[in-house]
Design a protein around this motif. Sequence first.
Motif, PDB file in Angstrom:
ATOM      1  N   LEU A   1       0.974  -1.023  -0.008  1.00 35.14           N
ATOM      2  CA  LEU A   1      -0.072   0.109  -0.069  1.00 35.14           C
ATOM      3  C   LEU A   1       0.922   1.372  -0.131  1.00 35.14           C
ATOM      4  N   SER A   2       0.970   1.999  -1.095  1.00 34.55           N
ATOM      5  CA  SER A   2       1.577   3.122  -1.175  1.00 34.55           C
ATOM      6  C   SER A   2       0.645   4.317  -0.634  1.00 34.55           C
ATOM      7  N   LEU A   3       1.164   4.682   0.637  1.00 33.59           N
ATOM      8  CA  LEU A   3      -0.218   5.221   1.275  1.00 33.59           C
ATOM      9  C   LEU A   3      -0.035   6.923   1.019  1.00 33.59           C
ATOM     10  N   GLU A   4       1.322   7.522   1.140  1.00 34.36           N
ATOM     11  CA  GLU A   4       1.388   8.850   1.302  1.00 34.36           C
ATOM     12  C   GLU A   4       0.784   9.691   0.097  1.00 34.36           C
ATOM     13  N   THR A   5       0.885   9.237  -1.188  1.00 30.87           N
ATOM     14  CA  THR A   5       0.445  10.028  -2.313  1.00 30.87           C
ATOM     15  C   THR A   5      -1.155   9.933  -2.460  1.00 30.87           C
ATOM     16  N   PRO A   6      -1.918   8.585  -2.265  1.00 30.36           N
ATOM     17  CA  PRO A   6      -3.420   8.820  -2.354  1.00 30.36           C
ATOM     18  C   PRO A   6      -4.018   9.585  -1.208  1.00 30.36           C
ATOM     19  N   PHE A   7      -3.212   9.349  -0.110  1.00 33.72           N
ATOM     20  CA  PHE A   7      -3.703  10.121   1.110  1.00 33.72           C
ATOM     21  C   PHE A   7      -3.706  11.545   1.088  1.00 33.72           C
ATOM     22  N   GLY A   8      -2.405  12.154   0.698  1.00 30.18           N
ATOM     23  CA  GLY A   8      -2.200  13.530   0.463  1.00 30.18           C
ATOM     24  C   GLY A   8      -3.073  13.954  -0.715  1.00 30.18           C
ATOM     25  N   TRP A   9      -3.284  13.401  -1.786  1.00 33.23           N
ATOM     26  CA  TRP A   9      -4.177  13.791  -2.668  1.00 33.23           C
ATOM     27  C   TRP A   9      -5.782  13.934  -2.262  1.00 33.23           C
ATOM     28  N   GLY A  10      -6.127  12.882  -1.333  1.00 31.16           N
ATOM     29  CA  GLY A  10      -7.405  12.930  -0.709  1.00 31.16           C
ATOM     30  C   GLY A  10      -7.531  14.260   0.117  1.00 31.16           C
ATOM     31  N   LEU A  17      -5.813  16.885  -0.393  1.00 28.77           N
ATOM     32  CA  LEU A  17      -5.548  18.214  -1.197  1.00 28.77           C
ATOM     33  C   LEU A  17      -7.081  18.598  -1.926  1.00 28.77           C
ATOM     34  N   VAL A  18      -7.604  17.512  -2.291  1.00 25.57           N
ATOM     35  CA  VAL A  18      -8.875  18.080  -2.951  1.00 25.57           C
ATOM     36  C   VAL A  18     -10.065  18.095  -1.830  1.00 25.57           C
ATOM     37  N   GLY A  19      -9.932  17.627  -0.513  1.00 22.66           N
ATOM     38  CA  GLY A  19     -10.793  17.848   0.536  1.00 22.66           C
ATOM     39  C   GLY A  19     -10.612  19.228   0.929  1.00 22.66           C
ATOM     40  N   THR A  20      -9.567  19.814   0.667  1.00 21.45           N
ATOM     41  CA  THR A  20      -9.178  21.367   1.300  1.00 21.45           C
ATOM     42  C   THR A  20      -9.081  22.550   0.465  1.00 21.45           C
ATOM     43  N   GLN A  21      -8.761  22.163  -0.743  1.00 23.39           N
ATOM     44  CA  GLN A  21      -8.380  23.179  -1.663  1.00 23.39           C
ATOM     45  C   GLN A  21      -9.431  24.418  -1.796  1.00 23.39           C
ATOM     46  N   GLU A  22     -10.630  24.301  -1.594  1.00 22.78           N
ATOM     47  CA  GLU A  22     -11.498  25.406  -1.803  1.00 22.78           C
ATOM     48  C   GLU A  22     -11.994  25.928  -0.354  1.00 22.78           C
ATOM     49  N   ARG A  23     -11.191  25.568   0.476  1.00 22.38           N
ATOM     50  CA  ARG A  23     -11.322  26.418   1.709  1.00 22.38           C
ATOM     51  C   ARG A  23     -11.038  27.823   1.832  1.00 22.38           C
ATOM     52  N   PRO A  24     -11.300  28.575   2.512  1.00 23.58           N
ATOM     53  CA  PRO A  24     -10.981  30.004   2.487  1.00 23.58           C
ATOM     54  C   PRO A  24      -9.495  29.970   2.985  1.00 23.58           C
ATOM     55  N   LEU A  25      -8.629  30.614   2.005  1.00 27.01           N
ATOM     56  CA  LEU A  25      -7.216  30.947   2.337  1.00 27.01           C
ATOM     57  C   LEU A  25      -6.492  29.777   2.248  1.00 27.01           C
ATOM     58  N   ALA A  26      -6.741  28.626   1.276  1.00 19.80           N
ATOM     59  CA  ALA A  26      -6.313  27.451   1.384  1.00 19.80           C
ATOM     60  C   ALA A  26      -4.813  27.503   0.766  1.00 19.80           C
ATOM     61  N   MET A  27      -4.505  28.425  -0.102  1.00 15.02           N
ATOM     62  CA  MET A  27      -3.234  28.604  -0.632  1.00 15.02           C
ATOM     63  C   MET A  27      -2.309  29.064   0.562  1.00 15.02           C
ATOM     64  N   LEU A  28      -2.731  30.036   1.136  1.00 10.78           N
ATOM     65  CA  LEU A  28      -1.979  30.678   2.276  1.00 10.78           C
ATOM     66  C   LEU A  28      -1.625  29.537   3.459  1.00 10.78           C
ATOM     67  N   ALA A  74      -7.927   4.499   9.961  1.00  7.93           N
ATOM     68  CA  ALA A  74      -9.435   5.065   9.507  1.00  7.93           C
ATOM     69  C   ALA A  74      -9.936   6.201  10.019  1.00  7.93           C
ATOM     70  N   SER A  75      -8.993   6.619  10.923  1.00  8.69           N
ATOM     71  CA  SER A  75      -9.107   8.254  11.736  1.00  8.69           C
ATOM     72  C   SER A  75      -8.044   9.173  11.180  1.00  8.69           C
ATOM     73  N   ALA A  76      -7.226   8.697  10.286  1.00  7.58           N
ATOM     74  CA  ALA A  76      -6.162   9.534   9.964  1.00  7.58           C
ATOM     75  C   ALA A  76      -6.865  10.978   9.045  1.00  7.58           C
ATOM     76  N   ASP A  77      -7.800  10.551   7.959  1.00 10.37           N
ATOM     77  CA  ASP A  77      -8.494  11.769   7.355  1.00 10.37           C
ATOM     78  C   ASP A  77      -8.959  12.811   8.211  1.00 10.37           C
ATOM     79  N   THR A  78      -9.847  12.262   9.203  1.00 10.06           N
ATOM     80  CA  THR A  78     -10.387  13.347  10.275  1.00 10.06           C
ATOM     81  C   THR A  78      -8.993  14.023  11.127  1.00 10.06           C
ATOM     82  N   ALA A  79      -7.923  13.613  11.206  1.00  7.18           N
ATOM     83  CA  ALA A  79      -6.827  14.347  11.850  1.00  7.18           C
ATOM     84  C   ALA A  79      -6.293  15.286  10.852  1.00  7.18           C
ATOM     85  N   ALA A  80      -6.305  14.743   9.663  1.00  3.84           N
ATOM     86  CA  ALA A  80      -5.726  15.689   8.656  1.00  3.84           C
ATOM     87  C   ALA A  80      -6.707  16.767   8.173  1.00  3.84           C
ATOM     88  N   ILE A  81      -7.924  16.620   7.919  1.00  6.59           N
ATOM     89  CA  ILE A  81      -8.694  17.660   7.319  1.00  6.59           C
ATOM     90  C   ILE A  81     -10.080  17.926   8.410  1.00  6.59           C
TER      91      ILE A  81
END
Length: 539
Positions: free
Chosen positions: A169-178, A180-191, A210-217
């Motif tokens: 399981l190559s974890l870092e890339t698909p997790f990081g992409w998830g 990204l798309v889950g946060t990129q339209e939040r206010p001031l996302a670029m900053l 299973a709880s890592a996405d909640t921890a991240a976003i």
Amino acid sequence: MSILSRIIQRRLQLPPPITRDLRVHRDLRTPMPDGTVLLADRWEPRDATPGLPVALIRTPYGRRGPFGAMLARPLAERGFQVLIQSVRGGFGSGGSLDPMRQERADGLATLDWVIGQPWFGDAIVLYGLSYLGYVQWAMAGDLPPQVKAMIPQVTESALTLEFLRADGLSLETPFGWGVLVGTQERPLAMLRQFAQARRTARALWTLPLASADTAAIGTRSPYIQDVLTHDAASPRWTDLDHRERVAHVGIPVSSIGGWYDIFLPGQLRDFRALQQTGLPVRLTVGPWTHTEMTGVPVREAVEFGLAYARGEQPPPRPPVRLYVTGEEAWRDFASWPPDGYAPQRWHLQPDGGLAVHAPAASAPDRYRYDPADPTPAVGGVRMVADAGRVDNTALEARPDVLVYTGDVLDDDLEIVGEVSAEIWFESSAEFADVFVRLCDVDPQGRSVNVCDGLTSVSGAGTAGRVEVRLWPAAHRFRRGHRIRVQVSSGAFPRYARNLGTGEPHPVATRMVAADQAVHHDPQRPSSVVLPVRAGQPAG
């Protein structure tokens, strides 16, 4: 044109523009058959000749700011009108983003809409990198005749599946992409992207995963949950796999990849299928990571895509152009993998040696792997700042990394093609990983990674042969250098930690440190298999 755009274009050594005076038609409404409306921007020269070829770019990352400057502007300045469209569920487009599942139907509907527009002439070229390249393959096999060429970059036709192998399981890339798309339209996302990157990195240590996405976003991500729950063989991913469409694309394709790109094995698989079609196809692979900027895609769009859009032939060029690392030079070949290279085994030897002759009788080498302090990912195939070729000195000094080094080479040794390893491996745990990395050691002793790969093993408590598929490579080991192979049991967070218990990734919480053994004797000869240029002396 902004100063930043000018700097970027000079740095990328792009062909000279026809014009810099552009206009942009914003928020064009593209209706889908189900009534959903997608938004697009159309870039064109202000004094454009009617009916210029259309470069179609479909993206989940937005149409404005740096995306327009880096993607649309260079093409619009060099002979195209460019339609850059936000895919369903993103940046003003209607509906909900369901990654990769929606792109075939929406893409084909978009093509039909473009063909019906009064500003359309008679030619479309599909263009884009990563997800923007995957959406091209999603439409393959049913493209209308107005589509004249494809230029997919650092991408492949089964985008996620390499990451989700049951044996790694190559974890870092698909997790990081998830994330990204889950946060990129939040206010001031670029900053906030640097703070978000730190939060994401911490989240990858979460147990259970299973709880890592909640921890991240701060919320659940359906895509990340799918990644953790369903491996590549799951029916959940069936509609996302477009590998069978590649051979039916029916138009010229120029495929651009990187030796340290996350999608390279699949991209080369796709190119092998394209070679069988008899179509005019090209492959270019450079010394790049996934996120590295290069001017090659724009040059291919102009020289290859625009030529076919105009009914012309592009400048002649051999089908395959590869950057040979170590030699640090571009070379042309007739095919991938090229003829004239044969597999050569380099055997792991006692006392950290590496040679083409079989090993003598010897005891195995041992190390201890602890998932609480996992062997780190250093450089290589990642989407981080220090990806690609790096100094491996610190990594090789760790007690959980075995190192095998050949004698100083009397002559250059060149490899081009698929690289693999066969490691006779044993563990005190039933579940373990085997990570193998090929390195080039210079006369000063600096060890630089060439390629690597990982295989997860069940039944590791009994010694057995583990086959590890490394990333493909084109590399020249120079005279005076040495070939090195690393063996370890992880590369975290690129690959998920193997906790040693066999529990499913989403729910596993218990960690077991394991004592690992790598055998190298006549009955259990571990080796790396290199595609060596014919006629070169054996090491």
